[in-house]
Write a protein that holds these residues in place. Sequence first.
Motif, mmCIF file in Angstrom:
data_model
loop_
_atom_site.group_PDB
_atom_site.id
_atom_site.type_symbol
_atom_site.label_atom_id
_atom_site.label_comp_id
_atom_site.label_asym_id
_atom_site.label_seq_id
_atom_site.Cartn_x
_atom_site.Cartn_y
_atom_site.Cartn_z
ATOM 1 N N GLY A 120 0.495 -0.988 0.222
ATOM 2 C CA GLY A 120 0.369 -0.218 -0.175
ATOM 3 C C GLY A 120 1.279 1.085 0.122
ATOM 4 N N ALA A 168 1.044 3.630 -3.396
ATOM 5 C CA ALA A 168 0.289 5.426 -2.841
ATOM 6 C C ALA A 168 2.032 5.798 -2.959
ATOM 7 C CB ALA A 168 0.439 5.471 -1.196
ATOM 8 N N THR A 173 -1.280 9.356 -3.977
ATOM 9 C CA THR A 173 -2.646 8.153 -3.237
ATOM 10 C C THR A 173 -3.908 8.354 -4.193
ATOM 11 O OG1 THR A 173 -3.008 10.667 -2.797
ATOM 12 C CG2 THR A 173 -1.147 9.473 -0.975
ATOM 13 N N LEU A 204 -8.000 5.750 -5.200
ATOM 14 C CA LEU A 204 -8.845 4.633 -5.460
ATOM 15 C C LEU A 204 -7.844 3.786 -6.144
ATOM 16 C CD1 LEU A 204 -12.579 5.565 -4.742
ATOM 17 C CD2 LEU A 204 -11.114 4.411 -3.238
ATOM 18 N N LEU A 219 -4.978 2.572 -4.170
ATOM 19 C CA LEU A 219 -5.358 1.487 -3.204
ATOM 20 C C LEU A 219 -6.187 0.160 -3.942
ATOM 21 C CD1 LEU A 219 -5.803 1.681 0.037
ATOM 22 C CD2 LEU A 219 -8.240 1.861 -1.324
ATOM 23 N N GLY A 269 -8.051 -1.820 3.596
ATOM 24 C CA GLY A 269 -7.944 -1.100 2.572
ATOM 25 C C GLY A 269 -8.940 0.503 3.466
ATOM 26 N N LEU A 316 -5.759 2.017 5.350
ATOM 27 C CA LEU A 316 -4.268 2.772 4.014
ATOM 28 C C LEU A 316 -5.443 4.037 4.044
ATOM 29 C CD1 LEU A 316 -3.208 0.375 1.503
ATOM 30 C CD2 LEU A 316 -2.030 0.980 3.084
ATOM 31 N N SER A 317 -6.996 4.403 3.809
ATOM 32 C CA SER A 317 -7.621 4.997 3.647
ATOM 33 C C SER A 317 -7.613 6.238 5.123
ATOM 34 C CB SER A 317 -9.006 4.932 3.226
ATOM 35 O OG SER A 317 -9.314 4.063 2.098
ATOM 36 N N GLY A 352 -5.648 6.204 0.263
ATOM 37 C CA GLY A 352 -6.852 5.763 -0.645
ATOM 38 C C GLY A 352 -7.473 6.433 -0.700
#
Lengths: 301, 312
Positions: free
Chosen positions: A151, A155, A160, A162, A165, A235, A238-239, A244
């Motif tokens: 990730g 990124a 960065t 979606l 991601l 996910g 990371l968001s 993300g």
Amino acid sequence: MTDVALTLQSEADQKAIAALRRKNAVWRRILRDPPAAAAALFLLLVVMAAIFAPWVAPFDPYANNMRLRLCPPGGERCAAFLLGADNQGRDMLSRIVFGLRATLGMGVLAVVVGGGLGALIGLSAAYFKRLDTPLMRLVDVLLSFPSILFGLAIAAVMGTGLVSLVIALSVAAIPSIARIARGAAQSIMQQEYMEAGRAVGLGDGALLWRYLALNCWPTILIYMTLQLGQAILLGAALSFLGLGAQPPTAELGSMAADGRKFLQIAPWVSTLPCAAIFLVVLAFNVLGDALRDALDPKLRQ
Amino acid sequence: MARHIAHRLMISLPVLLGVLLIGFLLLQVVPTDPATVLAGPTATAAEVAAIRQQLGLDQPLWVQFANYLGRVLQLDLGRSMISNRPVSEEIALTFWPTVELMLACLVWAVPLGIALGTLAARRRGTLIDRAIMALSVMGVSVPVFWVGLLLIQHVGGAGLLPFQGRNGPIWTGAGLLSLILPAATLGAVFVGPVARMTRTSLLETLGADYVRTARAKGASDWRVTIHHALRNAMIPVVTLVGLQIGFLLGGSIVTETMFAWPGVGRMAVGAITSSDFPLAQGAILVLAVGFMMVNLIVDVLYAYLDPRIARS
């Protein structure tokens, strides 16, 4: 083979066997386990809500109304907002429904793409004996690497967002599915019909797809489902880190991060998305454990 | 044994090269041309070209990669684009806090997980077992940032413990206090997997012949569990804890970011979001190499604990 023998038996026998089969079907065994059945029902509802989000969500998740800013759940100002409003006066419930859609969507996409690649690797490794060692070495390498670093690295290289991601989550899903697919395919490789197919002159492509893949896919599909919980958790993390989905996108991890600034005055803004992630991942894990038990005869009692 | 270690190193080598390649590529995507920046705004095209040549930027990519490898070997990871300090210095500052956080998490989470797993295995099928296993599934499913947010809201927000940054080294009182909440957050998601592994492994061992022998000679129930079974059950637990270091790494990156803990993970995330490519490259490199080293050590340790592994 057993099937051929069974059809020769009397009608009563057939009925009894059919009844036994129905009784022991995987989904029935799961329904007999109350937590697993509850998890399955909950996930069904969540998936429906995510698919039909525009119809399920009572309001527009992006429509802000500053007068309703940080209105608590059950507050008089925002009686129509069941779960309150966030820092921009947006309906929390609608944002969570759309957030589920984004979070589940990226998880499913990643598991389908990564799992598909993994399945291809696993099946090829089992079918082409010469490829087995190099492919599985590659899988070991991927497996030995913490997925969060994929990730970070992706990124960092791609920026960065979606797309990065989903790529990172897909890569993370490859190795474990590849292992499962290889295991499943190896047991099918020993079946007589594989040899029969080769004997009647079928090519590699037909054998690989019609004989091997079509017989393995139920196992692979189940393990892909099991991976979903992990993919969603990664996910969301990371968001949450800002790597993300980016605000204002309604995605559960980034919503949780967004609400951090108001943690002391309006805890629901970040707590509710967290709770949603937790419940979904928990349901996947409970269902996954039950599936594993149901499929593994050694553990069945 | 030596062969086992050599084999492990052989597997690690391509990973290391891959990681270095990613690090190198990261420096290639830098949107600004380093030569132009170094030459300054008033430089002529000829001056820029001279600097390019001096930096080796006119060489083919693979030569540049070889040069990059050479520099990494000398711990020269470039300079941060934001602080303009050498990346290796930045990493040296953040490395220890990360290690500190991970150790502080393991120190309480692993013993607790083993204790809970043992209890669950001993009371298999009872309400205690079910409760512990339910807790463990919840621990695996909870996002680490939710645990952190709850602790910040209820414990930190109430002023009971600090939750913003590291207030000093671990051996000072203030430093230790500031470590409690981050370590509690990270450990909370680690107890579950350890408890689960211990339970599974112990249940397997409790069925072994030597356990039956121990019972037959009249050893007490708990003595059998702890002396005979648990010791052997620990072998897979040790490896699995080692393998979970990757999982721990993910958790620690989130935890560091939440608690403003000055570790490598937080630095990596900050560098990525602020497009500080040299720093991001260095941080990712260090995290990856550190992770590989831990894995290697755990692997060798495992082979040492259980000689059957090295032989197979």
